[in-house]
Write a protein that holds these residues in place. Structure first.
Motif, PDB file in Angstrom:
ATOM      1  N   CYS A  42       0.947  -0.910  -0.267  1.00 57.24           N
ATOM      2  CA  CYS A  42       0.206   0.305  -0.199  1.00 57.24           C
ATOM      3  C   CYS A  42       1.137   1.344   0.021  1.00 57.24           C
ATOM      4  O   CYS A  42       2.139   1.790   0.744  1.00 57.24           O
ATOM      5  N   THR A  43       0.655   2.251  -0.585  1.00 55.50           N
ATOM      6  CA  THR A  43       1.502   3.191  -0.798  1.00 55.50           C
ATOM      7  C   THR A  43       0.243   4.472  -0.216  1.00 55.50           C
ATOM      8  O   THR A  43      -0.178   5.738  -1.441  1.00 55.50           O
ATOM      9  N   ALA A  44      -0.796   4.411  -0.140  1.00 55.37           N
ATOM     10  CA  ALA A  44      -1.984   4.912  -0.106  1.00 55.37           C
ATOM     11  C   ALA A  44      -1.792   6.790   0.666  1.00 55.37           C
ATOM     12  O   ALA A  44      -2.751   7.578   0.656  1.00 55.37           O
ATOM     13  N   CYS A  45      -0.663   6.312   1.420  1.00 56.16           N
ATOM     14  CA  CYS A  45      -0.537   7.478   2.358  1.00 56.16           C
ATOM     15  C   CYS A  45       0.963   7.385   2.246  1.00 56.16           C
ATOM     16  O   CYS A  45       1.667   7.647   2.081  1.00 56.16           O
TER      17      CYS A  45
ATOM     18  N   LEU B 276       3.440   7.356   4.613  1.00 55.94           N
ATOM     19  CA  LEU B 276       3.769   6.963   5.556  1.00 55.94           C
ATOM     20  C   LEU B 276       4.324   5.461   4.733  1.00 55.94           C
ATOM     21  O   LEU B 276       5.536   5.217   5.101  1.00 55.94           O
ATOM     22  N   ALA B 277       4.585   5.592   3.577  1.00 56.45           N
ATOM     23  CA  ALA B 277       5.079   5.105   2.376  1.00 56.45           C
ATOM     24  C   ALA B 277       6.246   4.778   2.420  1.00 56.45           C
ATOM     25  O   ALA B 277       7.094   4.295   2.899  1.00 56.45           O
TER      26      ALA B 277
ATOM     27  N   ARG C 179       8.767   4.075   5.430  1.00 53.54           N
ATOM     28  CA  ARG C 179       8.478   2.886   6.449  1.00 53.54           C
ATOM     29  C   ARG C 179       9.042   1.829   6.280  1.00 53.54           C
ATOM     30  O   ARG C 179       9.911   2.001   5.252  1.00 53.54           O
TER      31      ARG C 179
ATOM     32  N   VAL D 133       5.064  -2.631   6.078  1.00 51.36           N
ATOM     33  CA  VAL D 133       3.124  -2.360   6.090  1.00 51.36           C
ATOM     34  C   VAL D 133       4.147  -3.726   7.855  1.00 51.36           C
ATOM     35  O   VAL D 133       3.856  -4.677   7.653  1.00 51.36           O
TER      36      VAL D 133
ATOM     37  N   ILE E 268      -3.161   2.111  12.096  1.00 50.17           N
ATOM     38  CA  ILE E 268      -2.274   2.533  10.599  1.00 50.17           C
ATOM     39  C   ILE E 268      -1.279   1.370  11.063  1.00 50.17           C
ATOM     40  O   ILE E 268      -1.214   0.300  12.006  1.00 50.17           O
ATOM     41  N   LYS E 269      -1.333   1.228   9.489  1.00 53.23           N
ATOM     42  CA  LYS E 269       0.188  -0.042   9.296  1.00 53.23           C
ATOM     43  C   LYS E 269       1.217   0.366   9.033  1.00 53.23           C
ATOM     44  O   LYS E 269       2.039  -1.034   9.175  1.00 53.23           O
ATOM     45  N   CYS E 270       1.297   1.650   9.367  1.00 53.12           N
ATOM     46  CA  CYS E 270       2.473   2.021   8.509  1.00 53.12           C
ATOM     47  C   CYS E 270       3.372   2.776   9.987  1.00 53.12           C
ATOM     48  O   CYS E 270       2.489   3.654  10.536  1.00 53.12           O
TER      49      CYS E 270
ATOM     50  N   ALA F 138      -7.123   7.413   5.596  1.00 48.20           N
ATOM     51  CA  ALA F 138      -6.521   6.570   4.273  1.00 48.20           C
ATOM     52  C   ALA F 138      -5.914   5.142   4.710  1.00 48.20           C
ATOM     53  O   ALA F 138      -6.157   4.319   3.883  1.00 48.20           O
ATOM     54  N   CYS F 139      -5.845   5.058   5.854  1.00 54.41           N
ATOM     55  CA  CYS F 139      -5.880   3.183   6.162  1.00 54.41           C
ATOM     56  C   CYS F 139      -7.035   2.653   7.071  1.00 54.41           C
ATOM     57  O   CYS F 139      -6.725   1.273   7.034  1.00 54.41           O
TER      58      CYS F 139
ATOM     59  N   TRP G  27      -7.890  -0.817   5.915  1.00 50.34           N
ATOM     60  CA  TRP G  27      -7.201  -1.876   6.147  1.00 50.34           C
ATOM     61  C   TRP G  27      -7.623  -2.078   7.403  1.00 50.34           C
ATOM     62  O   TRP G  27      -8.651  -3.286   7.461  1.00 50.34           O
TER      63      TRP G  27
END
Ligand code: SF4
Length: 210
Positions: free
Chosen positions: A18-21, A23-24, A27, A30, A87-89, A111-112, A115
């Motif tokens: 995922c690169t939706a925000c 934080l990608a 990080r 993920v 959030i995952k990142c 954004a997260c 998930w």
């Protein structure tokens, strides 16, 4: 592997790229939820730590050791629950060339959310235990106040019939002396209460003419 577990693995694989925000960009990995995707208890915290960012598992640093302790005090292990974050990142910003932890921004949580929504929609928990205010604000009420509403049951929440919040083990770890001991015990007791809630029958409205 059950269908839920298979679908959770597929969701994890999708999230891993995922690169939706933003934080990608900072990080290392993920950090998707882990544990038993068919569990009835979901434990949801804020976000991955610096350690989690490398191990790819939630609560893998010192706060994770404390989490293991408070679960063990209730005869639970991580394998008995689904453990995840809103959030995952890892939320971190570069300062002086070094990544420093910071709270996630509202836009990152939003954004997260897809998930977290995917995880909780797949597992259909009976009870959600939020660890810390950010998770409770996301899953219970955006005006949630941990000092006043910790340990209070909320019913018919979006993802579960019962949801409650306790302190995040990472916060407990920052306390000292008697305060640390007291807060650690509160988290143990709140987990016990969540387990007790799991045993309660969930009322299904009866359709009757009388
Ligand atoms: S924090 Fe969530 S939305 Fe942002 S890049 Fe990571 S997985 Fe995607």
């Amino acid at each position: 592997m059950s269908s839920v577990q298979t679908q959770m693995q597929a969701l994890k694989a999708r999230a891993s790229t995922c690169t939706a925000c933003d934080l990608a960009e900072t990080r290392a990995n993920v950090v998707f939820g882990s544990g038993d995707a068919t569990a009835k208890l979901a434990v949801v915290a804020e976000g991955p730590s610096a350690a989690d960012n490398h191990t790819t598992f939630p609560f893998s640093g010192p706060a994770g050791d404390l989490l293991d302790e408070v679960l063990a005090a209730n005869e639970l292990t991580r394998a008995d629950i689904w453990l995840t974050n809103i959030i995952k990142c890892r939320a971190a910003s570069l300062r002086g060339g070094v990544l420093k932890n910071r709270p996630p921004k509202a836009s990152e949580i939003k954004a997260c959310a897809k998930w977290l929504d995917g995880e909780l929609t797949l597992m259909l928990p009976s009870v959600i235990l939020c660890m810390g205010a950010p998770a409770a604000k996301t899953l219970i009420d955006r005006n949630f106040r941990i000092t006043e509403e910790r340990g209070v049951w909320f019913t018919d929440t979006h993802y579960a019939p019962f949801a409650m919040a306790t302190f995040n083990p990472a916060y407990v770890l920052r306390q000292e002396g008697e305060n640390f001991t007291a807060l650690r015990q509160i988290v143990i007791d709140d987990i016990a209460e969540a387990v007790r809630k799991l045993q309660e029958p969930i009322e299904v409205p009866k359709l009757t003419l009388f």
